[in-house]
Design a protein around this motif. Structure first.
Motif, PDB file in Angstrom:
ATOM      1  N   ILE A   1     -18.757  44.258  62.349  1.00  0.00           N
ATOM      2  CA  ILE A   1     -18.089  44.090  63.631  1.00  0.00           C
ATOM      3  C   ILE A   1     -18.987  44.717  64.691  1.00  0.00           C
ATOM      4  O   ILE A   1     -19.267  45.913  64.649  1.00  0.00           O
ATOM      5  CB  ILE A   1     -16.688  44.732  63.632  1.00  0.00           C
ATOM      6  N   HIS A   2     -19.431  43.887  65.624  1.00  0.00           N
ATOM      7  CA  HIS A   2     -20.324  44.342  66.685  1.00  0.00           C
ATOM      8  C   HIS A   2     -19.547  44.610  67.965  1.00  0.00           C
ATOM      9  O   HIS A   2     -18.350  44.309  68.064  1.00  0.00           O
ATOM     10  CB  HIS A   2     -21.410  43.292  66.937  1.00  0.00           C
ATOM     11  N   ARG A   3     -20.238  45.177  68.936  1.00  0.00           N
ATOM     12  CA  ARG A   3     -19.640  45.525  70.218  1.00  0.00           C
ATOM     13  C   ARG A   3     -18.939  44.318  70.861  1.00  0.00           C
ATOM     14  O   ARG A   3     -17.829  44.442  71.373  1.00  0.00           O
ATOM     15  CB  ARG A   3     -20.732  46.075  71.131  1.00  0.00           C
ATOM     16  N   ALA A   4     -19.566  43.161  70.847  1.00  0.00           N
ATOM     17  CA  ALA A   4     -18.963  41.954  71.436  1.00  0.00           C
ATOM     18  C   ALA A   4     -17.669  41.586  70.718  1.00  0.00           C
ATOM     19  O   ALA A   4     -16.706  41.132  71.354  1.00  0.00           O
ATOM     20  CB  ALA A   4     -19.951  40.792  71.394  1.00  0.00           C
ATOM     21  N   ASP A   5     -17.634  41.790  69.395  1.00  0.00           N
ATOM     22  CA  ASP A   5     -16.411  41.513  68.633  1.00  0.00           C
ATOM     23  C   ASP A   5     -15.300  42.478  69.041  1.00  0.00           C
ATOM     24  O   ASP A   5     -14.141  42.083  69.189  1.00  0.00           O
ATOM     25  CB  ASP A   5     -16.670  41.659  67.128  1.00  0.00           C
ATOM     26  N   ILE A   6     -15.655  43.733  69.235  1.00  0.00           N
ATOM     27  CA  ILE A   6     -14.662  44.741  69.644  1.00  0.00           C
ATOM     28  C   ILE A   6     -14.117  44.400  71.019  1.00  0.00           C
ATOM     29  O   ILE A   6     -12.909  44.514  71.269  1.00  0.00           O
ATOM     30  CB  ILE A   6     -15.271  46.160  69.607  1.00  0.00           C
ATOM     31  N   VAL A   7     -14.986  43.969  71.923  1.00  0.00           N
ATOM     32  CA  VAL A   7     -14.540  43.573  73.270  1.00  0.00           C
ATOM     33  C   VAL A   7     -13.517  42.447  73.165  1.00  0.00           C
ATOM     34  O   VAL A   7     -12.441  42.497  73.776  1.00  0.00           O
ATOM     35  CB  VAL A   7     -15.747  43.143  74.142  1.00  0.00           C
ATOM     36  N   GLU A   8     -13.824  41.439  72.369  1.00  0.00           N
ATOM     37  CA  GLU A   8     -12.932  40.284  72.209  1.00  0.00           C
ATOM     38  C   GLU A   8     -11.586  40.699  71.600  1.00  0.00           C
ATOM     39  O   GLU A   8     -10.520  40.322  72.084  1.00  0.00           O
ATOM     40  CB  GLU A   8     -13.613  39.242  71.320  1.00  0.00           C
ATOM     41  N   ILE A   9     -11.627  41.496  70.534  1.00  0.00           N
ATOM     42  CA  ILE A   9     -10.401  41.939  69.859  1.00  0.00           C
ATOM     43  C   ILE A   9      -9.564  42.821  70.777  1.00  0.00           C
ATOM     44  O   ILE A   9      -8.342  42.657  70.884  1.00  0.00           O
ATOM     45  CB  ILE A   9     -10.743  42.672  68.542  1.00  0.00           C
ATOM     46  N   LEU A  10     -10.213  43.764  71.458  1.00  0.00           N
ATOM     47  CA  LEU A  10      -9.513  44.669  72.369  1.00  0.00           C
ATOM     48  C   LEU A  10      -8.846  43.896  73.501  1.00  0.00           C
ATOM     49  O   LEU A  10      -7.678  44.137  73.824  1.00  0.00           O
ATOM     50  CB  LEU A  10     -10.498  45.710  72.924  1.00  0.00           C
ATOM     51  N   ALA A  11      -9.568  42.949  74.081  1.00  0.00           N
ATOM     52  CA  ALA A  11      -9.009  42.144  75.177  1.00  0.00           C
ATOM     53  C   ALA A  11      -7.779  41.379  74.720  1.00  0.00           C
ATOM     54  O   ALA A  11      -6.767  41.333  75.428  1.00  0.00           O
ATOM     55  CB  ALA A  11     -10.074  41.179  75.705  1.00  0.00           C
ATOM     56  N   ARG A  12      -7.862  40.792  73.526  1.00  0.00           N
ATOM     57  CA  ARG A  12      -6.744  40.005  73.011  1.00  0.00           C
ATOM     58  C   ARG A  12      -5.544  40.895  72.679  1.00  0.00           C
ATOM     59  O   ARG A  12      -4.408  40.564  73.029  1.00  0.00           O
ATOM     60  CB  ARG A  12      -7.209  39.238  71.765  1.00  0.00           C
ATOM     61  N   ARG A  13      -5.768  42.031  72.034  1.00  0.00           N
ATOM     62  CA  ARG A  13      -4.652  42.891  71.606  1.00  0.00           C
ATOM     63  C   ARG A  13      -3.959  43.603  72.758  1.00  0.00           C
ATOM     64  O   ARG A  13      -2.766  43.846  72.718  1.00  0.00           O
ATOM     65  CB  ARG A  13      -5.145  43.923  70.588  1.00  0.00           C
ATOM     66  N   VAL A  14      -4.726  43.989  73.775  1.00  0.00           N
ATOM     67  CA  VAL A  14      -4.162  44.772  74.874  1.00  0.00           C
ATOM     68  C   VAL A  14      -3.834  43.889  76.084  1.00  0.00           C
ATOM     69  O   VAL A  14      -3.322  44.373  77.086  1.00  0.00           O
ATOM     70  CB  VAL A  14      -5.134  45.916  75.265  1.00  0.00           C
ATOM     71  N   HIS A  15      -4.149  42.595  75.972  1.00  0.00           N
ATOM     72  CA  HIS A  15      -3.862  41.632  77.028  1.00  0.00           C
ATOM     73  C   HIS A  15      -4.576  41.987  78.332  1.00  0.00           C
ATOM     74  O   HIS A  15      -3.957  42.070  79.400  1.00  0.00           O
ATOM     75  CB  HIS A  15      -2.355  41.493  77.264  1.00  0.00           C
ATOM     76  N   ILE A  16      -5.890  42.228  78.207  1.00  0.00           N
ATOM     77  CA  ILE A  16      -6.724  42.449  79.380  1.00  0.00           C
ATOM     78  C   ILE A  16      -7.892  41.466  79.315  1.00  0.00           C
ATOM     79  O   ILE A  16      -8.119  40.836  78.288  1.00  0.00           O
ATOM     80  CB  ILE A  16      -7.244  43.907  79.474  1.00  0.00           C
ATOM     81  N   SER A  17      -8.613  41.369  80.400  1.00  0.00           N
ATOM     82  CA  SER A  17      -9.753  40.448  80.416  1.00  0.00           C
ATOM     83  C   SER A  17     -10.892  41.024  79.576  1.00  0.00           C
ATOM     84  O   SER A  17     -10.998  42.246  79.426  1.00  0.00           O
ATOM     85  CB  SER A  17     -10.226  40.218  81.849  1.00  0.00           C
TER      86      SER A  17
END
Length: 116
Positions: A4-20
């Motif tokens: 899991i790379h930084r870009a994956d974390i950004v995508e997952i975090l955005a989806r789970r927390v409902h932010i851009s």
């Protein structure tokens, strides 16, 4: 095994927390620093700043990070006789908390391909 790379974390975090994704990237950059071309730290984050000051960083349920000293070593001098001593350096030490270690211990270990 997928990393899991930084870009994956950004995508997952955005989806789970409902932010851009831009906001999620900004949060990660504030915590861990901003890299240039994925190679070096261009702008230090909170973790880096705390480590520079010698402050431990503790994340409840995950673990703690602290700055440790690695003593320099004596090595043979490549340009002459005798030995030289490398300088002492700092390194980050991570200690996982039980809340992180316990669930991992309960997962059965599967053999990976190529192991006997």
């Amino acid at each position: 095994m997928k990393t899991i790379h930084r870009a994956d974390i950004v995508e997952i975090l955005a989806r789970r927390v409902h932010i851009s994704p831009a906001d999620a990237r900004e949060v990660l950059n504030e915590l861990f620093g901003e890299t240039v071309e994925g190679r070096h730290l261009a702008v230090p984050g909170l973790f880096h700043e705390a480590m520079e000051k010698g402050l431990p960083v503790a994340i409840s349920g995950f673990g703690s990070f602290e700055r440790r000293i690695r003593k320099g070593q004596k090595r043979g001098n490549l340009h002459g006789e005798g030995t030289v001593r490398s300088r002492d350096t700092y390194y980050p030490k991570f200690t996982p908390y039980p809340a992180l270690k316990k669930p991992l211990r309960e997962i059965p270990v599967e053999k990976e391909e190529g192991s006997e």
